[in-house]
Design a protein around this motif. Structure first.
Motif, PDB file in Angstrom:
ATOM      1  N   LEU A  47       0.839  -1.199   0.000  1.00  0.00           N
ATOM      2  CA  LEU A  47       0.000   0.000   0.000  1.00  0.00           C
ATOM      3  C   LEU A  47       0.871   1.245   0.000  1.00  0.00           C
ATOM      4  O   LEU A  47       2.063   1.200   0.303  1.00  0.00           O
ATOM      5  CB  LEU A  47      -0.965   0.015   1.173  1.00  0.00           C
ATOM      6  N   ASP A  48       0.222   2.345  -0.362  1.00  0.00           N
ATOM      7  CA  ASP A  48       0.891   3.637  -0.454  1.00  0.00           C
ATOM      8  C   ASP A  48       0.665   4.401   0.840  1.00  0.00           C
ATOM      9  O   ASP A  48      -0.261   4.121   1.604  1.00  0.00           O
ATOM     10  CB  ASP A  48       0.325   4.412  -1.643  1.00  0.00           C
ATOM     11  N   SER A  49       1.506   5.391   1.084  1.00  0.00           N
ATOM     12  CA  SER A  49       1.342   6.192   2.298  1.00  0.00           C
ATOM     13  C   SER A  49       1.533   7.677   2.045  1.00  0.00           C
ATOM     14  O   SER A  49       1.595   8.448   2.996  1.00  0.00           O
ATOM     15  CB  SER A  49       2.341   5.722   3.370  1.00  0.00           C
ATOM     16  N   GLY A  50       1.635   8.086   0.773  1.00  0.00           N
ATOM     17  CA  GLY A  50       1.988   9.483   0.541  1.00  0.00           C
ATOM     18  C   GLY A  50       1.193  10.146  -0.555  1.00  0.00           C
ATOM     19  O   GLY A  50       0.580   9.486  -1.386  1.00  0.00           O
ATOM     20  N   SER A  51       1.202  11.476  -0.539  1.00  0.00           N
ATOM     21  CA  SER A  51       0.511  12.251  -1.558  1.00  0.00           C
ATOM     22  C   SER A  51       0.845  13.721  -1.375  1.00  0.00           C
ATOM     23  O   SER A  51       1.097  14.174  -0.261  1.00  0.00           O
ATOM     24  CB  SER A  51      -1.003  12.054  -1.449  1.00  0.00           C
ATOM     25  N   THR A  52       0.810  14.463  -2.486  1.00  0.00           N
ATOM     26  CA  THR A  52       0.884  15.925  -2.395  1.00  0.00           C
ATOM     27  C   THR A  52      -0.507  16.534  -2.272  1.00  0.00           C
ATOM     28  O   THR A  52      -0.641  17.742  -2.106  1.00  0.00           O
ATOM     29  CB  THR A  52       1.571  16.516  -3.640  1.00  0.00           C
ATOM     30  N   ASP A  53      -1.549  15.691  -2.358  1.00  0.00           N
ATOM     31  CA  ASP A  53      -2.923  16.196  -2.359  1.00  0.00           C
ATOM     32  C   ASP A  53      -3.245  17.053  -1.141  1.00  0.00           C
ATOM     33  O   ASP A  53      -3.944  18.061  -1.249  1.00  0.00           O
ATOM     34  CB  ASP A  53      -3.921  15.039  -2.401  1.00  0.00           C
ATOM     35  N   SER A  54      -2.791  16.622   0.009  1.00  0.00           N
ATOM     36  CA  SER A  54      -3.183  17.297   1.249  1.00  0.00           C
ATOM     37  C   SER A  54      -2.363  18.543   1.530  1.00  0.00           C
ATOM     38  O   SER A  54      -2.479  19.133   2.608  1.00  0.00           O
ATOM     39  CB  SER A  54      -3.092  16.326   2.426  1.00  0.00           C
ATOM     40  N   GLY A  55      -1.538  18.961   0.587  1.00  0.00           N
ATOM     41  CA  GLY A  55      -0.845  20.226   0.736  1.00  0.00           C
ATOM     42  C   GLY A  55       0.624  20.102   1.076  1.00  0.00           C
ATOM     43  O   GLY A  55       1.170  19.009   1.211  1.00  0.00           O
ATOM     44  N   PRO A  56       1.285  21.245   1.253  1.00  0.00           N
ATOM     45  CA  PRO A  56       2.742  21.278   1.388  1.00  0.00           C
ATOM     46  C   PRO A  56       3.266  21.196   2.822  1.00  0.00           C
ATOM     47  O   PRO A  56       4.482  21.200   3.023  1.00  0.00           O
ATOM     48  CB  PRO A  56       3.089  22.643   0.789  1.00  0.00           C
ATOM     49  N   GLU A  57       2.362  21.146   3.825  1.00  0.00           N
ATOM     50  CA  GLU A  57       2.833  21.244   5.210  1.00  0.00           C
ATOM     51  C   GLU A  57       3.787  20.121   5.595  1.00  0.00           C
ATOM     52  O   GLU A  57       4.715  20.324   6.382  1.00  0.00           O
ATOM     53  CB  GLU A  57       1.633  21.255   6.178  1.00  0.00           C
ATOM     54  N   LYS A  58       3.552  18.912   5.069  1.00  0.00           N
ATOM     55  CA  LYS A  58       4.405  17.782   5.461  1.00  0.00           C
ATOM     56  C   LYS A  58       5.864  18.059   5.127  1.00  0.00           C
ATOM     57  O   LYS A  58       6.758  17.855   5.951  1.00  0.00           O
ATOM     58  CB  LYS A  58       3.922  16.507   4.764  1.00  0.00           C
ATOM     59  N   LEU A  59       6.083  18.517   3.891  1.00  0.00           N
ATOM     60  CA  LEU A  59       7.461  18.765   3.462  1.00  0.00           C
ATOM     61  C   LEU A  59       8.051  20.002   4.119  1.00  0.00           C
ATOM     62  O   LEU A  59       9.243  20.039   4.454  1.00  0.00           O
ATOM     63  CB  LEU A  59       7.502  18.915   1.941  1.00  0.00           C
ATOM     64  N   ALA A  60       7.230  21.034   4.300  1.00  0.00           N
ATOM     65  CA  ALA A  60       7.754  22.285   4.853  1.00  0.00           C
ATOM     66  C   ALA A  60       7.962  22.211   6.358  1.00  0.00           C
ATOM     67  O   ALA A  60       8.921  22.780   6.892  1.00  0.00           O
ATOM     68  CB  ALA A  60       6.802  23.431   4.521  1.00  0.00           C
ATOM     69  N   LEU A  61       7.053  21.516   7.057  1.00  0.00           N
ATOM     70  CA  LEU A  61       7.058  21.540   8.522  1.00  0.00           C
ATOM     71  C   LEU A  61       7.442  20.207   9.147  1.00  0.00           C
ATOM     72  O   LEU A  61       7.520  20.109  10.381  1.00  0.00           O
ATOM     73  CB  LEU A  61       5.675  21.956   9.041  1.00  0.00           C
ATOM     74  N   GLY A  62       7.657  19.176   8.337  1.00  0.00           N
ATOM     75  CA  GLY A  62       8.027  17.881   8.887  1.00  0.00           C
ATOM     76  C   GLY A  62       6.866  17.144   9.530  1.00  0.00           C
ATOM     77  O   GLY A  62       7.079  16.262  10.364  1.00  0.00           O
TER      78      GLY A  62
END
Length: 658
Positions: A47-62
């Motif tokens: 299964l997958d666990s990732g996406s850019t759909d929910s916005g940039p906060e994951k990459l910017a804020l960890g």
């Protein structure tokens, strides 16, 4: 006539949910595993666990997409299933962004699960694959002009954008997963960093079928890799390919790349339309799908219902590797950065006098806010989300309007000052013919006047980088310059796996004695006699992100005659899409019909104030883009179309003897 060769299964894959952390049904997943294991082919939970759909906060804020407790809950179930059925567990884009720190976090979660009371029997060989790239690497490729935007709306990459990114992920292809499986064939778990969503599926299918990465150029190989990629592209969303959509799905892949799809939930079916329609989902176009190292061509794909009424057989995909076309291998880079801090205020307006001139009042408020912040250090912006404007009540009066004022500034303190000043001005601003002098705005929801929203993130890197030969592969040694690397460890205190126990489902469920749901016949779909809008005749009508910079629209029809009528009538085209979205026709990125899915598709840029903008940043109100389809839903059908519709209905009545 020669008897066709029987299809021989080479592997099975079960996907319990389209996103790790969203929750899964353990008993349904167990039933799917038990159904495919008897064919004797290698089987995996993927299964997958990732996406850019929910916005940039994951990459910017960890941050992670789901709370840590949600990952613990899901992985506890998955490890129990993997151990019980003696199958490996593979998931990618750990934590949502696939950053190195989130790969490590998922490894820690798995260690904790193995250490829990009652899990003393677990002993798992775990591979962690890391995909973050260094800024030095990106700077070097930028200087070599080996980086380009992923799509026409993405601005050029700059050195400043590279330096300001807290972390940079790369969407690795299937090669690192494949290499890890080849190096450690008795693995139990693979935790992958950021990856192209189908990558672990492609890798397992190739590894299980003993397909070599050196065999890619022949027509047979292109068909095989096409099947692997198409299968992975569908399974990574779980049971979304079924009707009605559900959570879990299983696939059996055959030696020529053909694959079968069966949903987990008994009320759902995988049909030719539901599966081919998924080809459109979240993609700029439905026929050519680009990914790391090549592209999938689905123009000759075919879809067939099997006798159980719930399984769809798929074939015909063709994958071309970049190197076989004389091109460089490319992967997508992703990063986001903090561009400021946000505060907001909210409230509603009922006064019809104010509502009639709301636009000019809000413009005056922004001017007032600017006057009150003359000479203040820092940058800021202010705008409003306006809901309900231009709507009326049942008796024809202006409906209540809801406002959210959103401030963006270089500091949280300044953002709060902007929002506070704007709120005060909204409450007390004078306007022509004002009668209510005690206040214009009903506010105070949750006891708040203004609310600080914290850092505002924005995608800053969404670009393709060219790799040199071999850089896409996993490096098993200690090469510090390797793009993709792994760590192999053994977790848990157990010694050996027990035998497979009896599956937790009844024989009735096992043999599929529940009456199958039959596919709707061409004459079985029901339509209004006199439809008014496109929504009256469409089976599915949706909008969704196609990456951070694009919005894509899918319109699907239940029957071939209706689809052909829409296709021939000219009621759906780039000009219509442009008009509904307030853009020019040449701004439409893609527009066309996809016959296999009885569908029309169009893709447009995400715009704010007329400029391309990624999802999730300042003034975001629909991060998934899932509510942008309303214009199509309400699109009036032309008089010419309705004449043809009447002829079609009349012919149907004659044919059916009515």
């Amino acid at each position: 006539m020669a008897t066709p060769c029987p299809l021989l299964p080479t592997c099975n894959i079960v996907t319990p949910i389209g996103m790790l952390g969203y929750g899964l049904d353990e008993s349904i997943t167990a039933s799917l595993l038990a159904a495919v294991i008897p064919n004797g082919s290698p089987t995996a939970l993927i299964l997958d666990s990732g996406s850019t759909d929910s916005g940039p906060e994951k990459l910017a804020l960890g941050q992670m997409t789901s709370p840590r407790t949600s990952y613990v809950r899901d992985l506890r179930k998955l490890i129990r299933l993997a151990w019980r059925f003696k199958v490996p567990l593979v998931f990618s884009s750990a934590g949502g962004d696939g950053s190195d720190e989130h790969v490590e976090e998922m490894v820690n979660v798995l260690k904790e699960i193995c250490d829990e009371e009652g899990n003393e029997h677990y002993k798992l060989k775990l591979i962690a694959i890391y995909s973050a790239v260094t800024k030095t690497f990106v700077h070097e490729r930028l200087k070599k002009h080996a980086i380009s935007g992923c799509g026409s709306q993405v601005p050029p990459l700059t050195a400043e954008l590279i330096d300001s990114a807290p972390r940079i992920a790369s969407q690795m292809g299937p090669e690192p997963f494949y290499d890890a499986m080849m190096a450690t064939p008795d693995f139990n778990v693979i935790v992958g960093g950021r990856a192209y969503d189908p990558s672990p599926y492609i890798a397992f299918a190739a590894w299980a079928s003993k397909t070599s990465l050196n065999d890619t150029a022949t027509p047979e190989a292109k068909s095989l890799w096409g099947g692997f990629t198409h299968m992975g592209k569908i399974l990574e969303c779980g049971g979304l390919c079924a009707t009605p959509k559900c959570s879990a799905v299983r696939a059996t892949v055959y030696q020529d790349g053909t694959f079968d799809l069966t949903p987990g939930e008994p009320q759902s079916r995988c049909t030719p339309v539901s599966v081919s329609a998924h080809t459109l989902y979240e993609k700029s176009r439905p026929d050519l799908l680009y990914g790391p190292g090549g592209w999938l061509d689905l123009t000759k794909s075919s879809y067939e219902s099997l006798d159980d009424g719930r399984t769809c057989r798929v074939r015909g995909g063709c994958f071309t590797f970049s190197r076989d076309a004389g091109q460089k291998y490319t992967v997508k880079l992703e990063a986001a950065r903090v561009v400021g801090y946000r505060s907001n205020y909210m409230g509603s307006v009922k006064d019809p006098i104010l509502i009639s001139q709301l636009d000019s009042v809000l413009k005056a408020i922004k001017t007032y806010v600017a006057q009150q912040h003359e000479g203040v250090d820092g940058q800021w912006d202010l705008d409003w989300h306006v809901y309900g404007q231009h709507q009326t009540t049942a008796d024809g009066r202006p409906a209540e309007v809801f406002l959210i004022g959103e401030a963006l500034a270089s500091t949280q303190e300044l953002a709060r000052s902007i929002a506070s000043t704007a709120r005060i001005a909204t409450v007390h601003a004078p306007y022509p013919n004002q009668k209510a002098t005690s206040g214009n705005l009903a506010y105070g929801l949750g006891g708040k006047m203004e609310s600080d929203l914290g850092p505002c993130a924005q995608f800053s890197i969404y670009h393709l980088v060219q790799l040199e030969e071999g850089e896409e592969r996993l490096k098993l040694g200690t090469d510090s310059n390797a793009l993709y690397r792994q760590e192999l460890t053994v977790i848990g205190r157990g010694h050996s796996q027990p035998a497979i126990s009896d599956p937790p489902y009844s024989k009735k469920e096992e043999h599929g004695q529940t009456p199958p749901l039959l596919e709707t016949s061409i004459g079985g779909a029901h339509y209004p006699t006199s439809p008014k809008t496109l929504g009256d005749i469409a089976r599915v009508l949706r909008s969704k992100n196609a990456g951070p910079y694009e919005i894509t629209f899918d319109v699907m029809f239940a029957t071939q005659p209706v689809f052909q009528l829409v296709k021939s009538s000219g009621c759906l085209n780039a000009a219509v899409i442009a008009g509904l979205n307030g853009i020019s026709k040449d701004q439409v990125i893609w527009s066309g019909f996809f016959d296999q899915a009885l569908a029309y598709k169009a893709t447009i840029p995400r715009l704010w104030r007329g400029n391309p903008t990624p999802n999730g940043g300042f003034m975001e109100s629909d991060v998934h883009g899932s509510q942008r389809y309303i214009g199509l839903l309400n699109l009036p059908l032309s008089k010419a179309f309705l004449v043809e519709w009447s002829d079609l209905v009349a012919k149907r009545r004659v044919d059916s003897g009515v």
